[in-house]
Design an enzyme around this catalytic site. Structure first.
Site, mmCIF file in Angstrom:
data_model
loop_
_atom_site.group_PDB
_atom_site.id
_atom_site.type_symbol
_atom_site.label_atom_id
_atom_site.label_comp_id
_atom_site.label_asym_id
_atom_site.label_seq_id
_atom_site.Cartn_x
_atom_site.Cartn_y
_atom_site.Cartn_z
ATOM 1 N N ARG A 11 85.113 65.007 87.154
ATOM 2 C CA ARG A 11 83.641 65.391 86.640
ATOM 3 C C ARG A 11 83.248 64.626 85.318
ATOM 4 O O ARG A 11 82.310 65.062 84.521
ATOM 5 C CB ARG A 11 83.519 66.677 86.379
ATOM 6 N N THR A 34 87.424 58.035 100.735
ATOM 7 C CA THR A 34 88.827 58.566 100.925
ATOM 8 C C THR A 34 89.141 59.758 101.214
ATOM 9 O O THR A 34 90.055 60.275 101.413
ATOM 10 C CB THR A 34 89.769 57.976 99.632
ATOM 11 N N HIS A 49 78.665 64.930 96.932
ATOM 12 C CA HIS A 49 78.734 63.482 96.744
ATOM 13 C C HIS A 49 77.745 62.701 97.610
ATOM 14 O O HIS A 49 76.903 61.932 97.420
ATOM 15 C CB HIS A 49 80.138 62.940 96.750
#
Length: 174
Positions: A11, A34, A49
């Site tokens: 983070r 990944t 994300h």
């Protein structure tokens, strides 16, 4: 053309910085992911994300065969690899020994430095805290540290990201 390595704690802003830099590149962007959504918490992280990046970006999922996935990319894009931390964890779970993992990391670094385009690699720095109690955790910390060093050695730019701010790391001395 150029390899940038962004490392830092969880983070810390590494991925967000990689996204901003890729957007500013003016090139088409390929995000090589990944991570795997194996549970609800990880699925939520992946969704967050995804929401941070433009829908026009191409996403390639490569939880294990990262080098092959990258080698198949067309030249000229800005490639964001996010992240080595999950990749190394996946490789360990897959049963790769440390030398195999390091061979894969060297192959990734060779691809990235030869790629005709920009490559931004995101990874966690997990070696700054206490020594983990469990041998598997210590092995992961050590292996990821060695993988990070392989990529940092070849990177034109390596930066530590802390609280969204960067500290540029000096090139490795011979």
């Amino acid at each position: 053309m150029s390899l940038t390595l962004l490392t830092g704690g969880a983070r810390s802003g590494k991925s967000a910085l990689a996204v901003r830099r890729a957007q500013r590149s003016g090139d088409p962007v390929v995000l090589v992911a990944t991570g795997q959504a194996r549970d609800e918490e990880m699925a939520d992280r992946i969704s967050r994300h995804q929401a941070e990046r433009p829908a026009s970006w191409t996403t390639v999922e490569a939880p294990l065969d990262l080098v092959d996935a990258c080698a198949a990319l067309d030249p000229g894009a800005c490639v964001v690899v996010d992240c080595l931390s999950l990749w190394v964890s996946n490789l360990m779970e897959h049963g790769d020994d440390e030398e195999t993992t390091l061979d894969r990391a060297r192959a990734l670094a060779a691809w990235a430095t030869a790629y005709r385009g920009s490559v931004i690699v995101v990874t966690n720095e997990v070696g700054l805290g206490i020594v983990p109690m469990h041998p598997v955790s210590r092995g992961y910390r050590d292996r990821l540290g060695r993988v990070n060093a392989v990529l940092a050695r070849e990177a034109g730019l390596a930066q530590l990201v802390v609280a969204g701010r960067t500290l540029t790391l000096d090139p490795q001395e011979d």
